[in-house]
Design a protein around this motif. Structure first.
Motif, PDB file in Angstrom:
ATOM      1  N   ILE A 325       0.451  11.241   2.756  1.00 18.20           N
ATOM      2  CA  ILE A 325       0.078  10.496   3.441  1.00 18.20           C
ATOM      3  C   ILE A 325       0.474  10.767   4.307  1.00 18.20           C
ATOM      4  O   ILE A 325       1.431  11.819   5.238  1.00 18.20           O
ATOM      5  CB  ILE A 325       1.952   9.178   3.188  1.00 18.20           C
ATOM      6  CG1 ILE A 325       2.072   8.492   2.243  1.00 18.20           C
ATOM      7  CG2 ILE A 325       1.787   8.498   4.079  1.00 18.20           C
ATOM      8  CD1 ILE A 325       3.764   7.746   2.255  1.00 18.20           C
ATOM      9  N   CYS A 326      -0.384  10.186   5.807  1.00 16.32           N
ATOM     10  CA  CYS A 326      -0.969  11.160   7.055  1.00 16.32           C
ATOM     11  C   CYS A 326      -0.499   9.729   7.721  1.00 16.32           C
ATOM     12  O   CYS A 326      -1.468   9.123   7.913  1.00 16.32           O
ATOM     13  CB  CYS A 326      -2.065  11.556   6.664  1.00 16.32           C
ATOM     14  SG  CYS A 326      -2.957  12.039   8.081  1.00 16.32           S
ATOM     15  N   ARG A 327       0.368  10.216   8.844  1.00 17.73           N
ATOM     16  CA  ARG A 327       0.479   9.286  10.029  1.00 17.73           C
ATOM     17  C   ARG A 327       0.232   9.676  11.841  1.00 17.73           C
ATOM     18  O   ARG A 327       1.043  11.252  11.768  1.00 17.73           O
ATOM     19  CB  ARG A 327       1.878   8.528  10.072  1.00 17.73           C
ATOM     20  CG  ARG A 327       1.919   7.920   8.415  1.00 17.73           C
ATOM     21  CD  ARG A 327       3.178   7.469   9.039  1.00 17.73           C
ATOM     22  NE  ARG A 327       4.242   7.027   8.378  1.00 17.73           N
ATOM     23  CZ  ARG A 327       4.890   7.443   6.630  1.00 17.73           C
ATOM     24  NH1 ARG A 327       5.186   8.397   7.107  1.00 17.73           N
ATOM     25  NH2 ARG A 327       5.248   6.236   5.964  1.00 17.73           N
ATOM     26  N   CYS A 328      -0.626   9.992  12.025  1.00 15.19           N
ATOM     27  CA  CYS A 328      -0.595  10.083  13.814  1.00 15.19           C
ATOM     28  C   CYS A 328      -0.903   9.378  14.274  1.00 15.19           C
ATOM     29  O   CYS A 328      -1.590   7.990  14.343  1.00 15.19           O
ATOM     30  CB  CYS A 328      -2.488  10.554  13.501  1.00 15.19           C
ATOM     31  SG  CYS A 328      -3.041  11.561  12.525  1.00 15.19           S
ATOM     32  N   ALA A 329      -0.015   9.835  15.818  1.00 10.23           N
ATOM     33  CA  ALA A 329      -0.161   9.091  17.041  1.00 10.23           C
ATOM     34  C   ALA A 329      -0.800   8.739  17.222  1.00 10.23           C
ATOM     35  O   ALA A 329      -1.754   9.736  18.195  1.00 10.23           O
ATOM     36  CB  ALA A 329       1.231   9.557  17.241  1.00 10.23           C
ATOM     37  N   PRO A 330      -0.932   7.367  18.010  1.00  8.42           N
ATOM     38  CA  PRO A 330      -2.648   6.851  18.775  1.00  8.42           C
ATOM     39  C   PRO A 330      -2.714   8.234  19.273  1.00  8.42           C
ATOM     40  O   PRO A 330      -3.672   8.288  20.348  1.00  8.42           O
ATOM     41  CB  PRO A 330      -2.401   5.176  19.142  1.00  8.42           C
ATOM     42  CG  PRO A 330      -0.367   5.357  19.178  1.00  8.42           C
ATOM     43  CD  PRO A 330      -0.238   6.235  18.203  1.00  8.42           C
ATOM     44  N   ASN A 331      -1.510   8.555  20.422  1.00 10.18           N
ATOM     45  CA  ASN A 331      -2.014   9.194  21.564  1.00 10.18           C
ATOM     46  C   ASN A 331      -1.831  11.016  21.668  1.00 10.18           C
ATOM     47  O   ASN A 331      -1.361  11.044  22.603  1.00 10.18           O
ATOM     48  CB  ASN A 331      -0.835   8.396  23.270  1.00 10.18           C
ATOM     49  CG  ASN A 331       0.824   8.798  22.430  1.00 10.18           C
ATOM     50  OD1 ASN A 331       0.411   8.888  21.041  1.00 10.18           O
ATOM     51  ND2 ASN A 331       1.428   8.546  23.058  1.00 10.18           N
ATOM     52  N   ALA A 332      -1.927  11.049  20.358  1.00  3.43           N
ATOM     53  CA  ALA A 332      -1.034  12.485  20.602  1.00  3.43           C
ATOM     54  C   ALA A 332      -2.531  13.696  20.421  1.00  3.43           C
ATOM     55  O   ALA A 332      -3.696  12.658  20.689  1.00  3.43           O
ATOM     56  CB  ALA A 332      -1.159  12.665  18.741  1.00  3.43           C
ATOM     57  N   ARG A 333      -3.031  14.619  20.991  1.00  3.35           N
ATOM     58  CA  ARG A 333      -3.948  15.150  21.340  1.00  3.35           C
ATOM     59  C   ARG A 333      -3.177  16.481  21.093  1.00  3.35           C
ATOM     60  O   ARG A 333      -2.115  17.672  20.792  1.00  3.35           O
ATOM     61  CB  ARG A 333      -3.259  15.565  22.925  1.00  3.35           C
ATOM     62  CG  ARG A 333      -4.195  14.637  23.861  1.00  3.35           C
ATOM     63  CD  ARG A 333      -3.885  14.428  25.696  1.00  3.35           C
ATOM     64  NE  ARG A 333      -4.336  15.971  25.890  1.00  3.35           N
ATOM     65  CZ  ARG A 333      -6.075  16.167  25.777  1.00  3.35           C
ATOM     66  NH1 ARG A 333      -7.028  14.991  25.779  1.00  3.35           N
ATOM     67  NH2 ARG A 333      -6.883  17.121  26.200  1.00  3.35           N
TER      68      ARG A 333
END
Length: 446
Positions: A325-333
């Motif tokens: 399962i992969c989760r990425c924060a929308p504002n991640a850089r």
């Protein structure tokens, strides 16, 4: 043994030496000055007495009657005592005239010309009128001690005022003089397997050249040894991949041709061993790349697309695709001078470890957070801090019965260090009572 500061030891030695030299020079100067003061005061004493003789004789002969003892001089208006006191005595020792601060009783000095001293005064006796008139001038030793003590204070006090200034100047000069030592230490500290360039010796002082030369010899030997090790590892892995792949293909064909029985089981065991050997060869290739120091690049790279491609590869590999399962924060850089291949290899090893060695019934969660950190969490038993510390070493394995080489975390750690990122291992995982968590933190993302 306790380490000591060269700067502090040098400053203490320097200031102590300066102070001692100053004190010794002052004491020697005071000793010479005491002799000179004695000569000066004695000369003044003698000159005063000899000048008084004709004046006193003339005054005595002008007077018809002398009421002895006669006080010749009135008190000084400033109420300060006389430095020199005198008495005029006849040949019987009777005091005829005395100065204001001189006692009316005779001085203890004998009635004979020249110098004489007791515990408190220095006397000089001058004679006149065929040794019938004696002028005795006295100088208190306290006056001489006062002059000497004032001179001594004038010499001693400056050192206490100048010590802080001298200490500050010495510290500045010492720090500037020892700056090349600090620079050399920092340059040596920066050397590792990814940076084995020789030290620059053009601007070094002569005293540091032997040290830098010895370090350069050592660096050259280490570089040769590491290059030989990397070359051997890479060549061995490359040379092994082709025959292993061929042997694995032939074994798989043999398994398909063999019927059920002991022969097919043994062929299956051979296949398993060849798969392990092929996996080990792949890890050795990755290790050789990690040792080559390829973690950074000249141009900035966005690693988020690399992360997504890597997750897609796992999802399409046909193995445990439902667990990941992969989760990425929308504002991640996640942007910087990083090598995309090095990042992919490091993260692939972390995810493979989680899938292979974690609880097969628990999901593996890969999370990219807003601060640019990446966490890989899997279920499984809890590790102690000592066990966690050992996992990043080569060929170290944890609580698992799954196949593996024990190189995954070591390879990931090496690549991440080259990318100036940190790998933190935790067990149990954050917010859980069990499991394992690997957190990758990159430098601050603007």
């Amino acid at each position: 043994m306790n380490n000591h500061s060269m700067t502090r030891r040098l400053l203490i030695g320097l200031m102590t030496s300066i102070t001692l030299i100053w004190l010794i020079a002052t004491v020697m100067g005071l000793s010479v000055m005491e002799e000179e003061y004695d000569e000066t005061f004695d000369s003044s004493l003698q000159e005063t007495a000899e000048r008084l003789v004709p004046l006193v004789v003339d005054d005595l002969f002008r007077k018809e009657e002398i009421v002895a003892p006669q006080q010749l001089q009135a008190a000084r208006p400033d109420e300060e005592g006389e430095y020199l006191t005198y008495q005029v005595r006849d040949k019987t020792g009777k005091v005829l005239i005395h100065s204001h601060d001189a006692p009316p009783t005779p001085f203890p000095a004998p009635l004979q010309g020249g110098f004489w001293s007791d515990d408190t005064h220095r006397y000089y006796t001058a004679t006149g009128v065929s040794n019938t008139i004696f002028v005795q001038v006295a100088d208190a030793f306290a006056n001489r001690r006062e002059a000497l003590s004032e001179t001594g204070l004038a010499l001693f006090l400056p050192i206490f005022a100048l010590l802080p200034l001298g200490l500050a100047l010495s510290w500045v000069i010492t720090r500037r003089a020892l700056a090349p030592v600090d620079d050399l230490g920092l340059e040596i500290e920066a050397k590792d397997s990814g940076n084995m360039e020789l030290l620059k010796t053009d601007a070094l002082p002569l005293e540091l050249l032997p040290i830098a030369g010895s370090v350069n010899v050592l660096l050259q030997r280490l570089r040769n040894a590491l290059e030989a090790e990397r070359e051997f590892t890479a060549n061995s892995a490359h040379e092994l991949r082709t025959p292993i792949a061929g042997a694995l293909a032939q074994t798989q064909l043999l398994i398909n041709e063999l019927g059920q029985g002991p022969g097919k089981r043994r062929a299956g065991q051979i296949e398993t061993s060849l798969v392990k050997l092929n996996h080990l060869a792949e890890k050795l290739l990755q290790l050789s790349r990690a040792q080559a120091g390829v973690g950074v690049s000249e141009k900035p790279v966005d690693l988020i697309p690399v992360l997504r491609v890597l997750i897609d590869e796992f999802h399409h590999s046909g193995q445990d695709e439902d667990r990941l399962i992969c989760r990425c924060a929308p504002n991640a850089r996640l942007h910087g001078h990083y090598n995309a291949d090095a990042f992919a290899i490091a993260l692939r090893n972390l995810i493979e470890n989680a899938l292979i060695h974690g609880d097969p019934d628990a999901p593996v969660e890969v999370s990219l957070k807003a601060d640019g950190s990446i966490s890989v969490v899997n279920g499984g038993p809890v590790y102690t801090p000592d066990e966690l510390a050992k996992l990043t070493g080569r060929f170290q394995r944890g609580h698992t019965t799954a196949t593996g080489s024990g190189l995954g975390l070591s390879i990931a750690t090496r690549f991440l260090e080259q990318m100036h990122a940190t790998l933190t291992l935790a067990s149990p995982a954050s917010g859980r009572d069990d499991g394992f968590e690997a957190v990758v933190r990159f430098p601050h993302q603007d």
